[in-house]
Design a protein around this motif. Structure first.
Motif, PDB file in Angstrom:
ATOM      1  N   ALA A   5       0.854  -1.182   0.000  1.00  0.00           N
ATOM      2  CA  ALA A   5       0.000   0.000   0.000  1.00  0.00           C
ATOM      3  C   ALA A   5       0.892   1.234   0.000  1.00  0.00           C
ATOM      4  O   ALA A   5       2.086   1.163   0.277  1.00  0.00           O
ATOM      5  N   TRP A   6       0.313   2.374  -0.339  1.00  0.00           N
ATOM      6  CA  TRP A   6       1.021   3.656  -0.365  1.00  0.00           C
ATOM      7  C   TRP A   6       0.522   4.497   0.803  1.00  0.00           C
ATOM      8  O   TRP A   6      -0.674   4.618   1.010  1.00  0.00           O
ATOM      9  N   VAL A   7       1.419   5.116   1.536  1.00  0.00           N
ATOM     10  CA  VAL A   7       1.037   5.955   2.666  1.00  0.00           C
ATOM     11  C   VAL A   7       1.436   7.395   2.370  1.00  0.00           C
ATOM     12  O   VAL A   7       2.565   7.658   1.965  1.00  0.00           O
ATOM     13  N   ILE A   8       0.495   8.314   2.577  1.00  0.00           N
ATOM     14  CA  ILE A   8       0.798   9.725   2.343  1.00  0.00           C
ATOM     15  C   ILE A   8       1.792  10.218   3.390  1.00  0.00           C
ATOM     16  O   ILE A   8       1.864   9.674   4.496  1.00  0.00           O
ATOM     17  N   PRO A   9       2.573  11.245   3.055  1.00  0.00           N
ATOM     18  CA  PRO A   9       3.547  11.748   4.027  1.00  0.00           C
ATOM     19  C   PRO A   9       2.912  12.451   5.220  1.00  0.00           C
ATOM     20  O   PRO A   9       3.444  12.418   6.325  1.00  0.00           O
ATOM     21  N   GLU A  10       1.766  13.089   5.023  1.00  0.00           N
ATOM     22  CA  GLU A  10       1.095  13.773   6.130  1.00  0.00           C
ATOM     23  C   GLU A  10       0.524  12.715   7.077  1.00  0.00           C
ATOM     24  O   GLU A  10      -0.113  11.762   6.636  1.00  0.00           O
ATOM     25  N   GLN A  11       0.770  12.899   8.337  1.00  0.00           N
ATOM     26  CA  GLN A  11       0.213  12.019   9.345  1.00  0.00           C
ATOM     27  C   GLN A  11      -0.115  12.865  10.558  1.00  0.00           C
ATOM     28  O   GLN A  11       0.384  13.982  10.699  1.00  0.00           O
ATOM     29  N   ILE A  12      -0.948  12.324  11.425  1.00  0.00           N
ATOM     30  CA  ILE A  12      -1.370  13.083  12.598  1.00  0.00           C
ATOM     31  C   ILE A  12      -1.146  12.233  13.840  1.00  0.00           C
ATOM     32  O   ILE A  12      -1.609  11.095  13.902  1.00  0.00           O
ATOM     33  N   ALA A  13      -0.450  12.790  14.811  1.00  0.00           N
ATOM     34  CA  ALA A  13      -0.298  12.181  16.128  1.00  0.00           C
ATOM     35  C   ALA A  13      -0.954  13.129  17.129  1.00  0.00           C
ATOM     36  O   ALA A  13      -0.503  14.254  17.311  1.00  0.00           O
ATOM     37  N   ILE A  14      -2.018  12.678  17.733  1.00  0.00           N
ATOM     38  CA  ILE A  14      -2.752  13.508  18.686  1.00  0.00           C
ATOM     39  C   ILE A  14      -2.283  13.152  20.093  1.00  0.00           C
ATOM     40  O   ILE A  14      -2.650  12.120  20.649  1.00  0.00           O
ATOM     41  N   ALA A  15      -1.443  14.009  20.644  1.00  0.00           N
ATOM     42  CA  ALA A  15      -0.924  13.792  21.997  1.00  0.00           C
ATOM     43  C   ALA A  15      -1.916  14.297  23.030  1.00  0.00           C
ATOM     44  O   ALA A  15      -2.748  15.155  22.747  1.00  0.00           O
ATOM     45  N   GLN A  16      -1.816  13.760  24.221  1.00  0.00           N
ATOM     46  CA  GLN A  16      -2.699  14.158  25.325  1.00  0.00           C
ATOM     47  C   GLN A  16      -4.135  14.300  24.830  1.00  0.00           C
ATOM     48  O   GLN A  16      -4.768  15.350  24.955  1.00  0.00           O
ATOM     49  N   ALA A  17      -4.620  13.198  24.283  1.00  0.00           N
ATOM     50  CA  ALA A  17      -5.933  13.204  23.631  1.00  0.00           C
ATOM     51  C   ALA A  17      -7.047  13.694  24.546  1.00  0.00           C
ATOM     52  O   ALA A  17      -8.018  14.290  24.067  1.00  0.00           O
ATOM     53  N   GLU A  33      -6.271  22.395  11.474  1.00  0.00           N
ATOM     54  CA  GLU A  33      -5.647  22.667  10.172  1.00  0.00           C
ATOM     55  C   GLU A  33      -4.905  21.435   9.657  1.00  0.00           C
ATOM     56  O   GLU A  33      -4.898  21.163   8.463  1.00  0.00           O
ATOM     57  N   ARG A  34      -4.265  20.702  10.563  1.00  0.00           N
ATOM     58  CA  ARG A  34      -3.557  19.479  10.166  1.00  0.00           C
ATOM     59  C   ARG A  34      -4.532  18.466   9.581  1.00  0.00           C
ATOM     60  O   ARG A  34      -4.216  17.763   8.637  1.00  0.00           O
ATOM     61  N   PHE A  35      -5.732  18.369  10.142  1.00  0.00           N
ATOM     62  CA  PHE A  35      -6.743  17.459   9.596  1.00  0.00           C
ATOM     63  C   PHE A  35      -7.150  17.895   8.187  1.00  0.00           C
ATOM     64  O   PHE A  35      -7.354  17.058   7.311  1.00  0.00           O
ATOM     65  N   ASP A  36      -7.261  19.218   7.971  1.00  0.00           N
ATOM     66  CA  ASP A  36      -7.580  19.718   6.632  1.00  0.00           C
ATOM     67  C   ASP A  36      -6.480  19.353   5.640  1.00  0.00           C
ATOM     68  O   ASP A  36      -6.763  18.882   4.536  1.00  0.00           O
TER      69      ASP A  36
END
Length: 181
Positions: free
Chosen positions: A132-144, A161-164
């Motif tokens: 599979a191909w993974v996009i470079p943008e990723q999100i790590a939500i700390a202290q959820a 904005e990161r989600f956008d």
């Protein structure tokens, strides 16, 4: 139309991973994508035993069919002991190259503590293994526990904005790599 499927690897009733998946799918839908969100809490999935057939578990076919029909995927995992949850790993193990190869993935992790990329890196390895191909943008939500309001919305404008950006990249890269519009 670009089609995505999303799963979150948490079984908790008040799961932050599920909340993050909802936000990601809403952002994709706002950009015109079709998204199917599968709730692993409601699917009856066995532990993967390495076999191909699970006749007593029709939800395995449902999971496989959803991924097979999608152009891309959103995978959200809580970080447990420095890696992905067993729930998301098991769901991925129940699938094969038939469902995952050539698909485009977007990855999100949810952490109770400080931000890191352990679970995201492990998901990248898993997806690379199945081609599979993974996009470079990723999100790590700390202290959820601080990231989401009581209404499930994000509290931080920069994280929003990161989600956008994540959604935009996932759609654009899926269109390019899968040759869909």
């Amino acid at each position: 139309m670009v089609r995505f499927v999303g799963i979150a690897g948490s079984l908790r009733a008040d799961s932050y991973s599920q909340q993050a998946l909802v936000i990601a799918t809403q952002r994709l839908e706002a950009l015109g994508a079709e998204v199917e969100r599968l709730d692993l809490r409601t699917l009856n999935l066995p532990f993967c035993d390495g076999g191909k057939d699970y006749p007593d578990y029709p939800d395995v076919d449902r999971l496989r069919q959803a991924f097979h029909q999608a152009d891309g995927m959103i995978l959200v995992t809580p970080e447990y002991h420095g890696s992905v949850s067993g729930v998301i790993k098991n769901a991925l193990d129940l699938m094969s190259f038939d469902q995952l190869s050539g698909k485009v993935g977007g990855l999100i992790s949810v952490l109770g503590g400080q931000p890191n990329s352990n679970a995201l890196n492990d998901l990248r390895v898993i997806l690379r293994w199945v081609h599979a191909w993974v996009i470079p943008e990723q999100i790590a939500i700390a202290q959820a526990w601080k990231a989401f309001g009581a209404d499930g919305k994000l509290q931080d404008a920069k994280l929003s904005e990161r989600f956008d950006e994540f959604a935009q990249s996932l759609i654009e890269n899926t269109q390019k790599l899968r040759n869909v519009t």
